[in-house]
Enzyme design. Structure first.
Site, PDB file in Angstrom:
ATOM      1  N   SER A 142      71.437   2.591  38.675  1.00 10.99           N
ATOM      2  CA  SER A 142      72.874   2.419  38.916  1.00 10.99           C
ATOM      3  C   SER A 142      73.431   1.513  37.828  1.00 10.99           C
ATOM      4  CB  SER A 142      73.099   1.782  40.287  1.00 10.99           C
ATOM      5  OG  SER A 142      74.427   1.325  40.436  1.00 10.99           O
ATOM      6  N   TYR A 155      71.466  -3.796  47.059  1.00 13.09           N
ATOM      7  CA  TYR A 155      71.563  -2.584  46.261  1.00 13.09           C
ATOM      8  C   TYR A 155      71.287  -2.888  44.785  1.00 13.09           C
ATOM      9  CZ  TYR A 155      73.507   1.794  44.427  1.00 13.09           C
ATOM     10  OH  TYR A 155      73.671   2.994  43.784  1.00 13.09           O
TER      11      TYR A 155
END
Length: 252
Positions: A142, A155
């Site tokens: 990401s 995350y």
């Protein structure tokens, strides 16, 4: 150079969003795509879409955070297809809370789904890839692998870990002709980011303003990078982490 005919690709979380966008690209390049996910209704629809592209695809149910389930998944995919050539670790989740509000169970939920699952899948896939004479692993990181956000500590940690795991495996498995790379998506319109647009005030406009491409990404924007990293075109590319974000991560 980009031909994936006679290749088998296993895509976790491949029944929607980025996973399905990548699966479509792999199918269009000729690969048989095995979808691994828990939602059978979505998986059925995804398989139908891939078969419409000419791919002899099917779906398998699995809990990618469970060691035994992952081993069954990978072994069955390889057995039914006769080989395994490509693994895409895309399954992921998030909990949007700052550190001081994040429960330990939520931390484990995100880490197990995003990072531990990739470790388990790669470890299970390794002997099958080696048996095939080599292969490709694509781990989905990401932009949070690059920088932080106050609402995404678990995350971000999991996606940062994805990059380091990718580098370690790339170095370890290069002698086996296995290339391991990470893709770092930016803001892509998926079910996962639908929640972010609701929870993070002003996010929609901020992303559009900061992104040089002037828009949010779409799942199909990940198809090309998937084909490149899964094909012979990337045989001398390993250990990389490639942003696919319309320039978001380079903007001032």
């Amino acid at each position: 150079m980009f031909n994936l005919e006679d290749k088998t690709a296993l895509v976790t979380g491949g029944n929607g969003g980025i996973g399905l966008g990548m699966a479509r690209g792999l199918a269009q390049a000729g690969a048989r795509v095995v979808i691994a996910a828990r939602n059978s209704e979505k998986s059925t629809a995804a398989v139908e879409a891939l078969r419409a592209l000419g791919s002899d695809s099917f779906a398998l149910a699995a809990d990618v955070s469970d060691e035994a389930s992952v081993q069954r998944l990978v072994d069955e995919a390889a057995e039914r297809c006769g080989r395994l050539d490509i693994l895409v670790n895309n399954a992921g989740t998030t909990v949007r809370k700052p550190v001081d509000q994040l429960a330990l169970s939520e931390w484990h939920q995100v880490m197990d789904t995003n990072l531990t699952s990739a470790f388990l899948c790669c470890r299970a896939a390794y002997p099958h890839l080696r048996k095939a004479g080599g292969g490709k692993i694509i781990n989905i990181g990401s932009m949070m692998s690059i920088f932080g956000a106050p609402y995404a500590p678990a995350y971000g940690a999991s996606k940062g870990g994805i990059v380091q795991l990718t580098r370690a495996m790339a170095a370890s498995w290069a002698p086996d002709n296995i290339q391991v790379n990470a893709v770092l998506p930016g803001w892509i319109r998926t079910e996962l980011t639908d929640g972010a647009r609701v929870q993070v005030q002003g996010l929609e406009d901020r992303v559009n303003t900061r992104t040089p491409a002037g828009r949010w990404g779409r799942p199909e924007d990940l198809a090309g990078i998937a084909v490149f990293l899964a094909s012979p075109a990337s045989d001398f590319v390993t250990g990389t982490a490639i942003p696919v974000d319309g320039g978001y991560s380079i903007a001032a």
